[in-house]
Every structure is written in C-alpha cells, then in structure tokens.
Design a protein around this motif. Structure first.
Motif, PDB file in Angstrom:
ATOM      1  N   VAL A  58       5.078   5.975   7.754  1.00 44.46           N
ATOM      2  CA  VAL A  58       3.688   6.349   8.301  1.00 44.46           C
ATOM      3  C   VAL A  58       2.657   5.755   7.244  1.00 44.46           C
ATOM      4  O   VAL A  58       1.658   5.444   7.696  1.00 44.46           O
ATOM      5  CB  VAL A  58       3.731   7.759   8.360  1.00 44.46           C
ATOM      6  CG1 VAL A  58       4.542   8.535   9.798  1.00 44.46           C
ATOM      7  CG2 VAL A  58       4.143   8.610   7.280  1.00 44.46           C
ATOM      8  N   VAL A  59       3.050   5.761   5.969  1.00 47.82           N
ATOM      9  CA  VAL A  59       2.218   5.184   4.982  1.00 47.82           C
ATOM     10  C   VAL A  59       2.087   3.773   5.357  1.00 47.82           C
ATOM     11  O   VAL A  59       0.929   3.287   5.575  1.00 47.82           O
ATOM     12  CB  VAL A  59       2.868   5.555   3.696  1.00 47.82           C
ATOM     13  CG1 VAL A  59       1.888   4.611   2.469  1.00 47.82           C
ATOM     14  CG2 VAL A  59       3.144   6.833   3.207  1.00 47.82           C
ATOM     15  N   GLU A  60       2.975   3.039   5.436  1.00 49.92           N
ATOM     16  CA  GLU A  60       2.884   1.629   6.122  1.00 49.92           C
ATOM     17  C   GLU A  60       1.957   1.460   7.346  1.00 49.92           C
ATOM     18  O   GLU A  60       1.350   0.445   7.177  1.00 49.92           O
ATOM     19  CB  GLU A  60       4.276   0.810   6.048  1.00 49.92           C
ATOM     20  CG  GLU A  60       4.384  -0.869   6.263  1.00 49.92           C
ATOM     21  CD  GLU A  60       5.755  -1.083   5.777  1.00 49.92           C
ATOM     22  OE1 GLU A  60       6.018  -1.797   6.893  1.00 49.92           O
ATOM     23  OE2 GLU A  60       6.228  -0.722   5.069  1.00 49.92           O
ATOM     24  N   ALA A  75      -0.152  -4.953   3.699  1.00 55.87           N
ATOM     25  CA  ALA A  75       0.100  -5.192   2.325  1.00 55.87           C
ATOM     26  C   ALA A  75       1.682  -5.729   2.561  1.00 55.87           C
ATOM     27  O   ALA A  75       2.207  -6.334   1.578  1.00 55.87           O
ATOM     28  CB  ALA A  75       0.412  -3.799   1.580  1.00 55.87           C
ATOM     29  N   VAL A  76       2.396  -5.277   3.568  1.00 53.44           N
ATOM     30  CA  VAL A  76       3.723  -5.951   3.897  1.00 53.44           C
ATOM     31  C   VAL A  76       3.799  -6.360   4.928  1.00 53.44           C
ATOM     32  O   VAL A  76       3.699  -5.961   6.161  1.00 53.44           O
ATOM     33  CB  VAL A  76       4.699  -4.832   3.565  1.00 53.44           C
ATOM     34  CG1 VAL A  76       6.313  -5.135   3.882  1.00 53.44           C
ATOM     35  CG2 VAL A  76       4.722  -3.935   2.262  1.00 53.44           C
ATOM     36  N   CYS A  86      11.228  -0.670   6.824  1.00 57.07           N
ATOM     37  CA  CYS A  86       9.843   0.146   6.991  1.00 57.07           C
ATOM     38  C   CYS A  86      10.450   1.448   7.120  1.00 57.07           C
ATOM     39  O   CYS A  86       9.664   2.211   7.031  1.00 57.07           O
ATOM     40  CB  CYS A  86       8.902  -0.275   7.709  1.00 57.07           C
ATOM     41  SG  CYS A  86       9.041   0.040   9.578  1.00 57.07           S
ATOM     42  N   PHE A  87      11.653   1.587   7.462  1.00 57.26           N
ATOM     43  CA  PHE A  87      12.257   3.128   7.740  1.00 57.26           C
ATOM     44  C   PHE A  87      13.105   3.429   6.722  1.00 57.26           C
ATOM     45  O   PHE A  87      13.958   4.398   6.843  1.00 57.26           O
ATOM     46  CB  PHE A  87      12.711   3.091   9.082  1.00 57.26           C
ATOM     47  CG  PHE A  87      11.686   3.181  10.265  1.00 57.26           C
ATOM     48  CD1 PHE A  87      11.227   4.518  10.690  1.00 57.26           C
ATOM     49  CD2 PHE A  87      11.694   1.966  10.842  1.00 57.26           C
ATOM     50  CE1 PHE A  87      10.247   4.328  11.527  1.00 57.26           C
ATOM     51  CE2 PHE A  87      10.738   2.012  11.936  1.00 57.26           C
ATOM     52  CZ  PHE A  87      10.295   3.258  12.432  1.00 57.26           C
ATOM     53  N   GLN A  88      13.295   2.865   5.687  1.00 60.56           N
ATOM     54  CA  GLN A  88      14.142   3.030   4.473  1.00 60.56           C
ATOM     55  C   GLN A  88      13.643   3.075   3.179  1.00 60.56           C
ATOM     56  O   GLN A  88      12.896   2.008   2.968  1.00 60.56           O
ATOM     57  CB  GLN A  88      15.372   2.101   4.475  1.00 60.56           C
ATOM     58  CG  GLN A  88      16.164   1.954   5.508  1.00 60.56           C
ATOM     59  CD  GLN A  88      17.089   0.634   5.660  1.00 60.56           C
ATOM     60  OE1 GLN A  88      17.042   0.014   4.621  1.00 60.56           O
ATOM     61  NE2 GLN A  88      18.013   0.715   6.808  1.00 60.56           N
TER      62      GLN A  88
END
Length: 179
Positions: A58-60, A75-76, A86-88
């Motif tokens: 959620v931050v990403e 950013a990524v 993105c889930f780890q």
C-alpha cells in the motif's frame, strides 16, 4: 500514528478525500501494531500475503500513483520480474521502516493534493496493457482510487491480523488509543 489531515480542512472536498484515505491507512497501521517482525512476515492463510508485505504494497501503491499524477516515475519500477517483491518485506526492510516511509509518502500526498490547482486536473495513465490506451484521469480519481485500494487492503489486513493472534479491529483501535 500521525494524522496528516488538519481537522479544520476536512469540510472541503480535498480535506474529505485526504481524511478518507488517512482513515484507511489507520486500519493497516493498526493491523501491524504490536507485532514482531516474524509475525509481520508470517502468511497465516493459503494466500501469499503477510501483514508486512501488505503494508509495503500500500505504501508503494500510494507513492506510485502520486508520482504518476506529478508526471514523475515511481520510486520503484515494477514489471513481471519483480512484481512479487512489492508484497514482501525484503532483507533490510522492516515494519518500522515501511511505516516511516509511509509517513513521508502520506505527507507528500497531502501536500500535492492541497497544492494542485484543481481536482479536475488530469494526467495520463501509463501505457500498460491493463489500462485503456491514451486514457487520462483526474486528481479526484487518483484520490478515490487510493481510498479504494487502501480500504481493500485494510480489509485484508483485518483478516490476516485476526488469523495471527485473534485481535479484531475493535481491540486494535483500543490498543492504539492506549499507546
């Protein structure tokens, strides 16, 4: 927990949108409250989701959408080769580091949304196969999307947390207020 939205500004549309996304952020923050890093990385269901990974996602997502709205790269950069990351929480990533980063991202979201000339201003969606070609969306749309995305994952977080230790949202709200 810091709430970025100023209480006196919640009566306007921008304040309302920011308040709703902040409320959903709070659900995810509470879901990781008091967990060890090991618990945050645990996958308590058949899903690959962990609370730490969900937090990172959620931050990403928020950072990526606001970057898109600004016309900047995320950013990524994610593609098929690294989407699962993105889930780890990877080595060196912690719940605390993700929460701290989210504070920065949330402050950036608020500053941007408050500064944009109009919520009707638009930006192009990326040229990804899951988006309509040459589509534009408004700043209002991006805020509604962030509310929807964060709320969806806050629900996942409730289930994961209850599966870990039985704590429900009501207990976590009380715990957050006590701390």
């Amino acid at each position: 927990m810091v709430t970025h939205v100023r209480a006196e500004a919640q009566g306007d549309e921008r304040g309302a949108l920011l308040s709703f996304v902040e409320e959903q952020r709070g659900g995810i923050r509470r879901a990781v409250l008091g967990l060890t890093e090991e618990q945050a990385r645990t996958r308590p269901s058949a899903s690959e989701l962990s609370l730490g990974g969900l937090l990172k996602h959620v931050v990403e997502v928020e950072q990526t959408w606001i970057a898109r709205a600004k016309g900047e790269p995320p950013a990524v950069k994610r593609d098929e080769s690294n989407w699962h990351e993105c889930f780890q929480l990877l080595d060196g990533e912690t719940v605390a580091s993700q929460l701290a980063y989210w504070e920065e991202v949330a402050a950036g979201t608020e500053a941007f949304i408050r500064a944009v000339p109009s919520l009707d201003d638009t930006f192009p969606l990326p040229n990804d196969p899951w988006f309509p070609p040459d589509e534009r969306v408004s700043m209002r749309w991006v805020m509604l999307h962030l509310i929807r995305e964060t709320a969806r994952h806050a629900g996942h977080a409730d289930i994961l947390r209850e599966s870990l230790d039985g704590k429900t949202a009501f207990e976590l709200v009380a715990l957050a207020q006590a701390g």
